[in-house]
Write a protein that holds these residues in place. Sequence first.
Motif, short mmCIF file in Angstrom:
data_model
loop_
_atom_site.label_atom_id
_atom_site.label_comp_id
_atom_site.label_asym_id
_atom_site.label_seq_id
_atom_site.Cartn_x
_atom_site.Cartn_y
_atom_site.Cartn_z
N GLY A 1 0.77 -1.22 0.00
CA GLY A 1 0.00 0.00 0.00
C GLY A 1 0.81 1.28 0.00
O GLY A 1 0.37 2.26 -0.56
N ASP A 2 1.95 1.30 0.61
CA ASP A 2 2.76 2.51 0.65
C ASP A 2 3.81 2.44 -0.46
O ASP A 2 4.94 2.00 -0.26
N GLU A 3 3.39 2.87 -1.66
CA GLU A 3 4.25 2.73 -2.84
C GLU A 3 5.55 3.50 -2.71
O GLU A 3 6.60 3.04 -3.18
N ASP A 4 5.53 4.68 -2.08
CA ASP A 4 6.76 5.46 -1.91
C ASP A 4 7.74 4.73 -1.00
O ASP A 4 8.94 4.68 -1.28
N ALA A 5 7.24 4.14 0.08
CA ALA A 5 8.11 3.40 1.00
C ALA A 5 8.68 2.17 0.32
O ALA A 5 9.86 1.85 0.47
N ILE A 6 7.85 1.47 -0.44
CA ILE A 6 8.30 0.28 -1.16
C ILE A 6 9.39 0.66 -2.16
O ILE A 6 10.42 -0.01 -2.25
N ALA A 7 9.18 1.73 -2.89
CA ALA A 7 10.17 2.18 -3.88
C ALA A 7 11.48 2.55 -3.19
O ALA A 7 12.56 2.22 -3.70
N GLY B 1 -3.78 1.66 12.41
CA GLY B 1 -4.75 0.58 12.44
C GLY B 1 -4.99 -0.06 11.10
O GLY B 1 -5.95 -0.78 10.91
N GLN B 2 -4.09 0.19 10.14
CA GLN B 2 -4.25 -0.36 8.80
C GLN B 2 -3.20 -1.43 8.54
O GLN B 2 -2.10 -1.14 8.11
N GLY B 3 -3.54 -2.67 8.81
CA GLY B 3 -2.64 -3.77 8.51
C GLY B 3 -2.70 -4.12 7.03
O GLY B 3 -3.66 -3.79 6.33
N ALA B 4 -1.68 -4.78 6.53
CA ALA B 4 -1.64 -5.17 5.13
C ALA B 4 -2.67 -6.27 4.86
O ALA B 4 -2.87 -7.17 5.66
N ASP B 5 -3.35 -6.19 3.73
CA ASP B 5 -4.32 -7.22 3.30
C ASP B 5 -5.36 -7.51 4.37
O ASP B 5 -5.69 -8.67 4.62
N ASN B 6 -5.83 -6.48 5.03
CA ASN B 6 -6.86 -6.62 6.07
C ASN B 6 -6.43 -7.52 7.21
O ASN B 6 -7.26 -8.11 7.89
N GLN B 7 -5.13 -7.66 7.42
CA GLN B 7 -4.63 -8.42 8.55
C GLN B 7 -4.59 -7.51 9.77
O GLN B 7 -4.61 -6.29 9.65
N VAL C 1 10.56 -1.32 9.01
CA VAL C 1 10.01 -1.27 10.36
C VAL C 1 9.21 0.02 10.57
O VAL C 1 8.12 0.00 11.15
N ALA C 2 9.72 1.15 10.07
CA ALA C 2 9.01 2.42 10.23
C ALA C 2 7.66 2.37 9.52
O ALA C 2 6.66 2.88 10.04
N THR C 3 7.61 1.75 8.37
CA THR C 3 6.35 1.62 7.64
C THR C 3 5.38 0.74 8.43
O THR C 3 4.20 1.05 8.53
N GLY C 4 5.91 -0.34 9.00
CA GLY C 4 5.07 -1.20 9.83
C GLY C 4 4.53 -0.46 11.04
O GLY C 4 3.37 -0.63 11.42
N LEU C 5 5.37 0.37 11.64
CA LEU C 5 4.93 1.15 12.79
C LEU C 5 3.82 2.12 12.39
O LEU C 5 2.81 2.24 13.09
N ARG C 6 3.98 2.76 11.26
CA ARG C 6 2.95 3.70 10.79
C ARG C 6 1.64 2.95 10.54
O ARG C 6 0.56 3.42 10.92
N GLU C 7 1.71 1.77 9.92
CA GLU C 7 0.51 0.98 9.69
C GLU C 7 -0.12 0.55 11.00
O GLU C 7 -1.34 0.57 11.15
#
Length: 89
Positions: free
Chosen positions: A3-9, A67-73, A57-63
């Motif tokens: 979901g976070d295309e900038d972070a992934i890039a 409250g927005q986990g990847a793939d509705n997890q 890790v920072a992206t995971g913390l932001r998610e």
Amino acid sequence: MVGDEDAIAAVLNRLRRAQGQLGGVISMIEEGRDCKEVVTQLAAVSRALDRAGFKIVATGLRECLSGQGADNQEPMSEAELEKLFLALA
């Protein structure tokens, strides 16, 4: 990191850079280059990998905080995030 295309890039860019640097280190060793030069480049590879890990890790913390986990997890727990941070330490 869905979901976070900038972070992934940014992470992919850092990992590709580290991959190129690691190839350079391997070549330097094969060529018998000076130890100081090899260690300097190896440290650069290590820093690039660390930065990629911290970005993940920072992206995971932001998610997690949003409250927005990847793939509705379920988002990561505080303990899971702490474990990730410590894995990079």
